[in-house]
Design a protein around this motif. Structure first.
Motif, PDB file in Angstrom:
ATOM      1  N   LYS A 177       0.844  -1.200   0.000  1.00  0.00           N
ATOM      2  CA  LYS A 177       0.000   0.000   0.000  1.00  0.00           C
ATOM      3  C   LYS A 177       0.882   1.253   0.000  1.00  0.00           C
ATOM      4  CE  LYS A 177      -3.724   2.233   2.311  1.00  0.00           C
ATOM      5  NZ  LYS A 177      -3.985   2.925   3.500  1.00  0.00           N
ATOM      6  N   ASN A 217      -7.502  12.902   7.443  1.00  0.00           N
ATOM      7  CA  ASN A 217      -7.178  11.642   8.101  1.00  0.00           C
ATOM      8  C   ASN A 217      -6.679  10.660   7.040  1.00  0.00           C
ATOM      9  OD1 ASN A 217     -10.039  12.264  10.050  1.00  0.00           O
ATOM     10  ND2 ASN A 217      -7.990  12.065  10.924  1.00  0.00           N
ATOM     11  N   GLY A 218      -5.575  10.006   7.364  1.00  0.00           N
ATOM     12  CA  GLY A 218      -5.040   9.003   6.432  1.00  0.00           C
ATOM     13  C   GLY A 218      -4.185   9.574   5.314  1.00  0.00           C
ATOM     14  N   GLY A 247      -1.187  10.605   5.415  1.00  0.00           N
ATOM     15  CA  GLY A 247       0.208  10.142   5.483  1.00  0.00           C
ATOM     16  C   GLY A 247       1.098  11.000   6.376  1.00  0.00           C
ATOM     17  N   LYS A 248       0.500  11.866   7.185  1.00  0.00           N
ATOM     18  CA  LYS A 248       1.281  12.797   8.015  1.00  0.00           C
ATOM     19  C   LYS A 248       2.132  12.050   9.043  1.00  0.00           C
ATOM     20  CE  LYS A 248      -2.528  14.785   9.420  1.00  0.00           C
ATOM     21  NZ  LYS A 248      -3.482  13.919   8.729  1.00  0.00           N
ATOM     22  N   THR A 249       1.495  11.132   9.777  1.00  0.00           N
ATOM     23  CA  THR A 249       2.233  10.383  10.801  1.00  0.00           C
ATOM     24  C   THR A 249       3.299   9.503  10.150  1.00  0.00           C
ATOM     25  OG1 THR A 249       0.348  10.444  12.293  1.00  0.00           O
ATOM     26  CG2 THR A 249       1.948   8.687  12.663  1.00  0.00           C
ATOM     27  N   THR A 250       2.952   8.924   9.010  1.00  0.00           N
ATOM     28  CA  THR A 250       3.924   8.082   8.290  1.00  0.00           C
ATOM     29  C   THR A 250       5.148   8.913   7.903  1.00  0.00           C
ATOM     30  OG1 THR A 250       2.094   6.763   7.453  1.00  0.00           O
ATOM     31  CG2 THR A 250       4.201   6.531   6.307  1.00  0.00           C
ATOM     32  N   GLN A 263       1.685  10.434  18.004  1.00  0.00           N
ATOM     33  CA  GLN A 263       0.269  10.810  17.976  1.00  0.00           C
ATOM     34  C   GLN A 263      -0.466  10.166  19.145  1.00  0.00           C
ATOM     35  OE1 GLN A 263      -1.657  10.072  14.225  1.00  0.00           O
ATOM     36  NE2 GLN A 263      -3.485  11.172  14.829  1.00  0.00           N
TER      37      GLN A 263
END
Ligand SMILES: Nc1ncnc2c1ncn2[C@@H]1O[C@H](COP(=O)(O)OP(=O)(O)OP(=O)(O)O)[C@@H](O)[C@H]1O
Ligand SMILES: [Mg+2]
Length: 416
Positions: free
Chosen positions: A159, A181-182, A184-187, A227
């Motif tokens: 993915k 949301n989703g 890719g910020k945390t990634t 987070q």
């Protein structure tokens, strides 16, 4: 909601939701309310888009004592002083009115919504333009970046989550990373601190490929607040959690004790020193995770949703603290869904959508760019919306997004 209960209790339902997600959730609450079949109780810090749905408010003070109860107007309109003094959020328009009254600008009532604020403010003509964001020039940098991301792509199994993302961050920047949301910020943050491994030659910290920086050295260069605060807890007590970083670096115990004492005090968790980190409230866990990260005095700080679950006072204190560090030359990167924070604190913004960087620039330009806002499920802050509405009446209102900007514009005020 699948159970269709007669009573709903929502405990901070919108923490961590993107701005459009928050609006969608409150729309759902509105439709539940319209059926007249449900009792709805919402525990919330974010009030701006919710307050028009609320019939009754209960404010909890310290240690489970009820501080106030009444209609939204009785609570937020008549008692804004008391609430602010107790560090409790009130709607942004009420916060603004409170500040104006403090600056001897008379208002007939405290507005709780943008529409009410529009009606109270349209009689004024703003004359100052001290802090208006149009006037802020974009920073140009001549030094080499402390963080340099080049064409980074990243996938979890098959993915693909980050796509050819490039970003340069300079020493002393205060950058906000925002997006749905989703997105890719945390990634992205985890790639920067090498928790998940970027391909080589893609992420450079102070000119070095992160893959070649030993973990301990990287921890001392870049601080990362997860987070989920619980992901950061590795010790059995709050005290141990706070001190292990300093102990592992061989600090003298007297110094550690002094530091611990002042940190417990500063983050208001002194009474929990011997408790398990997991016993704290959500907001307190957040404060502990931030405090833990700050022990090593890193030059680059990345905070993933640092203010979620925080009351007005803690949120303000935390951001003031980050601002002070920033002024001392630290580079601050925050990931947030709170557009008020972005407007007030960020010098630059990176907007992500589906793993791509779709905007990188000033908040002023971002908030004017409707197609980027829409693509990234962002909204403009409530006070900026108010200024857009008011500017149809008088152009001088345009472009204000924070309480400070309004106060500056209205200080030399002449009432019409
Ligand atoms: N450990 C994982 N394994 C597989 N997929 C993951 C993992 N972590 C995240 N993802 C996926 O990667 C995408 C980006 O997730 P990420 O957590 O980076 O988003 P985000 O922008 O931080 O979102 P939010 O605002 O909700 O925190 C999401 O589609 C998510 O489902
Ligand atoms: Mg995230």
């Amino acid at each position: 909601m699948a159970f269709r209960p007669s009573v709903f209790i929502f405990d901070e339902p919108t923490a961590n939701l993107d701005p459009v997600g928050t609006l969608e959730f409150f729309k759902t609450v509105e439709s539940l309310k319209k059926t007249d079949e449900h009792t709805i109780i919402i525990i919330e810090h974010k009030l701006d888009e919710l307050i028009h749905l609320v019939d009754r408010v209960i404010v909890m003070g310290k240690e489970g004592v009820k501080l106030l109860e009444g209609t939204p107007y009785e609570v937020f309109g008549e008692n804004s002083d008391l609430l602010i003094k107790n560090g409790i959020w009130i709607p942004q328009t009420a916060l603004l009115a409170h500040k104006l009254v403090q600056n001897n600008i008379k208002l007939n009532n405290i507005p709780l919504s943008i529409d009410e604020a529009y009606n109270s403010f349209k009689k004024f003509k703003p004359l100052g333009n001290g802090l208006k964001r149009e006037n802020c020039t974009e920073l140009t940098h001549h030094s080499s970046p402390v963080l340099d991301i080049r064409d980074l792509s990243f996938a979890y199994d098959d993915k693909e989550v980050l796509k050819n993302l490039s970003l340069k961050v300079h020493k002393g920047d205060f950058l906000a990373i925002i997006g749905a949301n989703g997105a890719g910020k945390t990634t992205l943050a985890k790639n920067i601190v090498n928790i998940i491994h970027p391909p080589s030659g893609k992420v450079f910290v102070e000119g070095k490929d992160v893959l070649k920086i030993p973990t301990e050295e990287l921890c001392h260069k870049v601080g990362y607040v997860f987070q989920n605060p619980e992901h950061q807890f590795i010790k059995n007590t709050v005290e141990e959690q706070l001190t292990f970083g300093l102990q592992s670096r061989g600090f003298p115990s007297e110094k550690i004790v002094n530091w611990l004492d002042s940190t417990l005090e500063k983050f208001k968790i002194k009474q929990y020193a011997k408790s398990s980190p997991y016993m704290l409230s959500h907001g307190q866990k957040r404060l502990l995770s931030v405090a833990t990260m700050l022990t090593l005095g890193q030059d680059i700080l990345i905070l993933d949703e640092p203010t979620f679950g925080q009351d007005l006072k803690s949120s303000n204190e935390l951001l003031t603290f980050l601002k002070t560090l920033n002024e001392l030359g630290k580079t601050i990167i925050i990931i947030t869904h709170d557009m008020n924070i972005v407007a007030k604190h960020a010098q630059n913004v990176l907007v992500m959508a589906e793993g791509e960087a779709i905007f990188n620039g000033s908040t002023h330009k971002l908030f004017k760019n409707n197609s980027i806002l829409k693509k990234a499920r962002l909204t403009i802050p409530p006070l900026l919306q108010l200024s857009v509405n008011l500017s149809q009446y008088y152009e001088g209102w345009n472009g204000m997004a924070t309480v400070e900007e309004y106060v500056n514009a209205l200080k030399p005020l002449k009432q019409n």
